[in-house]
Design a protein around this motif. Structure first.
Motif, short mmCIF file in Angstrom:
data_model
loop_
_atom_site.label_atom_id
_atom_site.label_comp_id
_atom_site.label_asym_id
_atom_site.label_seq_id
_atom_site.Cartn_x
_atom_site.Cartn_y
_atom_site.Cartn_z
N THR A 33 0.79 -1.24 0.00
CA THR A 33 0.00 0.00 0.00
C THR A 33 0.82 1.28 0.00
OG1 THR A 33 -0.16 -0.17 2.43
CG2 THR A 33 -1.98 -1.07 1.13
N LEU A 34 2.13 1.20 0.17
CA LEU A 34 2.96 2.40 0.26
C LEU A 34 2.86 3.29 -0.98
CD1 LEU A 34 6.13 0.93 1.98
CD2 LEU A 34 4.87 2.92 2.80
N ASP A 35 2.80 2.67 -2.16
CA ASP A 35 2.80 3.44 -3.40
C ASP A 35 1.40 3.74 -3.92
OD1 ASP A 35 5.64 3.81 -3.98
OD2 ASP A 35 5.70 1.63 -4.14
N THR A 36 0.39 3.33 -3.18
CA THR A 36 -0.99 3.66 -3.56
C THR A 36 -1.63 4.58 -2.51
OG1 THR A 36 -1.72 1.58 -2.54
CG2 THR A 36 -1.35 1.59 -4.93
N VAL A 37 -1.62 4.15 -1.27
CA VAL A 37 -2.16 4.99 -0.20
C VAL A 37 -1.22 6.14 0.11
CG1 VAL A 37 -2.89 5.03 2.22
CG2 VAL A 37 -3.43 3.05 0.79
N GLY A 38 0.07 5.87 0.13
CA GLY A 38 1.06 6.90 0.44
C GLY A 38 1.71 6.69 1.79
N ARG A 39 2.89 7.32 1.97
CA ARG A 39 3.64 7.15 3.21
C ARG A 39 3.00 7.92 4.37
NH1 ARG A 39 5.55 5.79 -1.82
NH2 ARG A 39 7.81 6.03 -2.05
N LYS A 40 2.69 9.19 4.13
CA LYS A 40 2.18 10.04 5.20
C LYS A 40 0.84 9.56 5.75
CE LYS A 40 1.70 14.97 6.31
NZ LYS A 40 1.88 16.34 5.77
N PRO A 41 -0.14 9.18 4.89
CA PRO A 41 -1.39 8.64 5.45
C PRO A 41 -1.20 7.38 6.27
CG PRO A 41 -1.70 9.30 3.16
CD PRO A 41 -0.23 9.37 3.43
N LEU A 42 -0.33 6.46 5.81
CA LEU A 42 -0.09 5.23 6.56
C LEU A 42 0.51 5.53 7.92
CD1 LEU A 42 1.27 2.64 3.96
CD2 LEU A 42 -0.97 2.68 5.07
N GLN A 43 1.46 6.47 7.96
CA GLN A 43 2.10 6.82 9.23
C GLN A 43 1.10 7.50 10.17
OE1 GLN A 43 6.16 8.22 9.15
NE2 GLN A 43 5.73 9.81 10.65
N LEU A 44 0.30 8.39 9.63
CA LEU A 44 -0.69 9.10 10.44
C LEU A 44 -1.74 8.14 10.99
CD1 LEU A 44 -1.41 11.99 11.34
CD2 LEU A 44 -2.90 12.13 9.32
N ILE A 45 -2.30 7.30 10.13
CA ILE A 45 -3.30 6.33 10.56
C ILE A 45 -2.71 5.35 11.57
CG2 ILE A 45 -4.78 4.42 9.79
CD1 ILE A 45 -5.06 5.95 7.12
N GLY A 46 -1.46 4.95 11.33
CA GLY A 46 -0.80 4.02 12.24
C GLY A 46 -0.66 4.60 13.64
N PHE A 47 -0.18 5.84 13.74
CA PHE A 47 -0.05 6.47 15.05
C PHE A 47 -1.40 6.62 15.75
CE2 PHE A 47 4.29 8.32 14.02
CZ PHE A 47 4.93 7.70 15.09
N ILE A 48 -2.45 6.93 14.98
CA ILE A 48 -3.78 7.08 15.57
C ILE A 48 -4.27 5.76 16.16
CG2 ILE A 48 -6.21 7.51 15.04
CD1 ILE A 48 -5.27 9.60 12.99
N ILE A 100 1.49 11.65 16.10
CA ILE A 100 0.50 12.16 15.14
C ILE A 100 0.89 13.55 14.66
CG2 ILE A 100 -1.91 12.89 14.87
CD1 ILE A 100 -2.65 10.73 16.94
N PHE A 101 1.38 14.39 15.56
CA PHE A 101 1.69 15.78 15.22
C PHE A 101 3.03 15.91 14.50
CE2 PHE A 101 -1.22 15.79 18.82
CZ PHE A 101 -2.21 16.64 18.35
N THR A 102 4.02 15.07 14.86
CA THR A 102 5.29 15.12 14.13
C THR A 102 5.12 14.61 12.70
OG1 THR A 102 5.94 12.94 14.98
CG2 THR A 102 6.67 14.88 16.22
N THR A 103 4.15 13.72 12.49
CA THR A 103 3.88 13.23 11.14
C THR A 103 3.41 14.35 10.22
OG1 THR A 103 3.32 11.02 11.97
CG2 THR A 103 2.49 11.59 9.79
N LEU A 104 2.73 15.33 10.77
CA LEU A 104 2.22 16.45 9.96
C LEU A 104 3.34 17.30 9.38
CD1 LEU A 104 -0.72 17.60 12.29
CD2 LEU A 104 -0.83 16.07 10.31
N LEU A 105 4.56 17.14 9.90
CA LEU A 105 5.69 17.94 9.43
C LEU A 105 6.38 17.34 8.21
CD1 LEU A 105 7.35 18.78 12.88
CD2 LEU A 105 5.76 20.19 11.56
N ILE A 106 6.10 16.08 7.88
CA ILE A 106 6.82 15.43 6.79
C ILE A 106 6.03 15.57 5.48
CG2 ILE A 106 7.87 13.79 8.39
CD1 ILE A 106 5.97 11.65 7.28
N PRO A 107 6.71 15.53 4.33
CA PRO A 107 6.01 15.64 3.05
C PRO A 107 5.53 14.27 2.57
CG PRO A 107 8.36 15.59 2.66
CD PRO A 107 8.18 15.54 4.16
N GLU A 108 4.58 14.26 1.65
CA GLU A 108 4.20 13.03 0.98
C GLU A 108 5.14 12.82 -0.20
OE1 GLU A 108 3.37 9.78 0.03
OE2 GLU A 108 1.91 10.41 1.54
#
Length: 564
Positions: free
Chosen positions: A392-407, A514-522
Motif C-alpha cells: 500500500t505504500l505506493d498507492t495509499v502513500g507514506r504520510k497517510p499510513l504513518q498518520l493512521i498508524g499512530f492514531i 500524530i503531530f510530528t507526522t504532519l511535518l513530513i512531506p508526501e
C-alpha cells in the motif's frame, strides 16, 4: 574522452546506469538520460535482486537484535547461576542500541562525504567480525563475559547502524519512481524474517539438545553437562548470524556508485578527475597523461555554483524553516515510535505467559516454548504488517499510513493501559498482535522510508542517519528509563504492578507522533529530484546556471531549460 565519465562497479543486482551514457559530454544531458531511465524503468528481476541484496543486511540486523533476549537468558544459565542481574541484562541490550546510534550517524555522514559505493559493505564486514568474535569469546581471570559481550555488541551495533542509511538511500536512488516505496518497504520487511529466523534457529538448537535439557527443571539447576550444552547453544545461535551477511557481501562490495551521487554530489566531472587520479596512483592502470589533461580541461570549462556539502552549508540549509521542520519531523517521529516499539518488545515474556508459553516443567520446555512463542507472535503480527505496508505504500502513500498508524496505536495503547486488569490473557494477546500489525503497517516502515527520499542527495544519507539515530535514542529511553517502571511497587505476590501505566505512557508517545507526522512531506510517486528541487536547488541547474521551473509532472524526465 568518454572514458573519463565512467565509474567503477556494477553487477547483476546493481546496474551501472552512469556508464550507459558515458559517451555524452554534456553533464546535464547525461544526468537527465541516466536518471530518467532509472525512474521510468519497469519493475523486473533486477529490482528483486537489488531488494534481496539490501534486505539480507536487515535480515542479519534483526536476527542479531532479536537474539539478545535469548542470549541474556543463556548467559545467565552458564555464567551467573541461572540469571543475569538486572543491570547486566539491561547493559547488554542497551549496548547494541548505543552502537547503532554511532553507526547510523557516522556511516550516514561518511556516505555523503566519500560516496555510497566506498561505504557499502564495510558495515557488513564489521557485523560479521563482531558477531564471530561474540561467538568465540569467553571469560578469563581478568575479564568478565558480560563486559566482553557488551564490547563486541557495541561494535556490532555500529555495523547494524550503518546498514540503515546505506541500504535505504542506495535502494531509493536505484529504485524506479513508481515502485520506490514498495522496494524500500520490501528491504525493511526482511527484519520480520530475521526475527523469525532467530526463533527457528533457537528451536532447532533446543530440539538438538533435548535429551540433556529435559533432565533439568530450572535454570539455576543447569550445571555440569547442561551448562556446557547451553554454552554451545548461545555460541551457535549468535554465530549463525554471519551466514546471510557473508552471502550478500560480494554484491555490496561490487556495486557501482549511485548515479545521483555521481551527478549531484561528485558533479560527474569531479568524479572523472578523481578516477584519473586513481589511475595515476597505480590502483588502476588505465590512465594516461592525455586523459588527465582532458579531465582537467573539462572541469575548468564548467563553473559550478550549486552549494557543496559542508558544515556551513549544512547548518545554512537546515537553518531554513521548511528544511529544518522536515528533518525534525522525520527524526522525532522515529524517536517517538521506537520508545513504544522497543519498550513493548521488552514485555514479550508477559505476553508469552498469557498464551501459555515461556513456562514448563523442564528447561527444554521453557526454552522451546519461548522460541516457539516468539515465532508465533512474529508470524501473527509483524510479517503481515510489513507486507501490507509493501502493498500500500505506493498507492495509499507514506504520510497517510504513518498518520493512521499512530492514531490506531494511540487507541490500542489507551485501551490496553486503562483496561489492563479487565482484559483476559487472550485479549491482551489480540491487542499485542494488532499493535505489531499497525507498528509495521505504519510508522515503523514509513519512518525508515521517508528520510531516504525527501532530502537532497548531498545530505540524504546524513539526514537519514540523524533520523535513524534519533529512533535508537528512543529505544535507549525505553530500555533504560521506562522498562524499570514495570516493577515499581512490586511485591512477592504481585509482579509488573506498573505495567498498565507503562502502556499509558506509550500511548502518550504515539499521540505525539500524530503531530510530528504532519511535518513530513508526501513522497509517493514523486522523483527524488522533484522532491529536492521543491525546497533545495533554488532555481539552479546541476552546473549552477539559473533554470526555469519544471513542469509539475516533469521530475527527472524533463530536461531543465538553462540560461546563460
Amino acid at each position: 574522452m568518454a572514458a573519463n565519465n565512467k565509474t567503477a562497479g556494477g553487477n547483476s543486482a546493481y546496474h551501472n546506469f552512469n556508464n550507459d551514457f558515458a559517451h555524452i559530454d554534456d553533464p546535464n544531458e547525461r544526468r537527465r538520460l541516466a536518471l530518467a531511465e532509472i525512474d521510468a524503468a519497469p519493475f523486473g528481476w533486477y529490482h528483486v535482486r537489488a531488494v534481496l541484496v539490501a534486505g539480507t543486511g536487515f535480515f542479519t540486523d534483526s536476527y542479531d537484535i532479536f537474539c539478545v533476549s535469548l542470549l541474556t537468558i543463556m548467559l545467565g544459565i552458564v555464567y551467573h547461576g541461572g540469571a543475569l542481574t538486572t543491570p547486566q541484562d539491561t547493559a547488554i541490550k542497551v549496548s547494541t542500541s548505543a552502537g547503532t546510534v554511532l553507526g547510523q550517524v557516522g556511516f550516514g555522514a561518511l556516505a555523503d562525504i566519500v560516496g555510497r559505493k566506498k561505504m557499502y559493505g564495510l558495515e557488513l564486514i564489521l557485523i560479521i567480525a563482531a558477531t564471530l568474535a561474540q561467538a568465540l569469546t569467553g571469560p578469563g581471570p581478568g575479564t568478565s563475559i558480560v563486559g566482553l559481550i557488551i564490547f563486541w555488541r557495541v561494535l556490532m551495533g555500529i555495523g547494524i547502524g550503518g546498514d540503515y542509511p546505506l541500504s535505504s538511500i542506495i535502494t531509493s536512488e536505484f529504485a524506479t519512481t513508481k515502485w520506490r516505496g514498495a522496494m524500500m518497504g520490501a528491504v525493511f520487511s526482511m527484519q520480520g524474517f530475521g526475527q523469525l529466523g532467530g526463533a527457528i534457529v533457537m528451536l532447532c538448537l533446543v530440539a538438538g539438545f533435548k535429551g540433556t535439557l529435559s533432565e533439568y527443571d530450572t535454570y539455576a539447576h543447569c550445571t555440569g553437562h547442561c551448562s556446557v550444552v547451553v554454552d554451545k547453544m548461545w555460541r551457535a545461535l549468535i554465530g549463525m548470524g554471519i551466514v546471510p551477511a557473508t552471502i550478500a557481501l560480494y554484491y555490496r562490495l561490487t556495486i557501482p556508485e549511485t548515479p545521483r551521487y555521481t551527478f549531484d554530489v561528485a558533479r560527474d566531472i569531479e568524479k572523472a578527475n578523481a578516477d584519473v587520479q586513481t589511475y595515476v596512483s597505480g590502483k588502476k592502470g588505465e590512465g594516461s597523461p592525455d586523459e588527465v589533461q582532458a579531465a582537467a580541461a573539462r572541469r575548468a570549462s564548467v563553473t559550478l555554483e550549486v552549494p557543496k556539502a559542508s558544515w556551513t552549508d549544512f547548518f545554512k540549509f537546515y537553518g531554513k524553516l521548511n528544511n529544518g521542520k522536515i528533518l525534525f519531523g522525520t527524526a522525532m517521529s522515529w524517536l517517538l515510535l521506537d520508545v513504544a516499539f522497543y519498550g513493548l518488545g521488552l514485555n514479550s515474556s508477559t505476553v508469552l505467559t498469557a498464551i501459555g508459553y515461556g513456562k514448563g516443567k523442564t528447561i527444554y520446555i521453557q526454552l522451546y516454548n519461548l522460541a516457539a512463542g516468539n515465532a508465533i507472535l512474529v508470524c501473527a503480527g509483524s510479517i503481515p504488517g510489513y507486507w501490507l505496508a509493501v502493498a500500500t505504500l505506493d498507492t495509499v502513500g507514506r504520510k497517510p499510513l504513518q498518520l493512521i498508524g499512530f492514531i490506531f496505536l494511540t487507541i490500542l495503547f489507551i485501551v490496553w493501559g486503562f483496561a489492563f486488569h479487565k482484559i483476559s490473557g487472550h485479549g491482551q494477546l489480540a491487542i499485542y498482535v494488532l499493535i505489531q500489525l499497525f507498528f509495521n503497517w505504519g510508522p515503523n516502515t514509513t519512518t525508515f522510508i521517508v528520510p531516504g527520499e525527501c532530502f537532497p542527495t548531498r545530505y540524504r544519507s546524513t539526514s537519514h542517519g540523524i533520523s535513524a539515530g534519533s529512533g535508537k535514542i528512543g529505544s535507549i529511553i525505553a530500555q533504560a528509563a521506562i522498562a524499570p517502571l514495570r516493577t515499581r511497587g512490586d511485591t512477592k505476590d504481585h509482579t509488573n504492578t506498573w505495567l498498565n501505566h507503562v502502556m499509558q505512557i506509550f500511548s502518550a508517545f504515539m499521540f505525539a507522533g500524530i503531530f510530528t507526522t504532519l511535518l513530513i512531506p508526501e513522497t509517493k510517486r514523486r522523483t527524488l529530484e522533484d522532491l529536492a528541487q521543491d525546497w533545495d536547488m533554488g532555481g539552479e541547474s546541476i552546473t549552477g546556471n539559473t533554470m526555469q521551473h519544471k513542469a509539475a509532472d516533469g521530475g527527472s524526465d524533463e530536461l531543465p531549460t538553462t540560461t546563460k
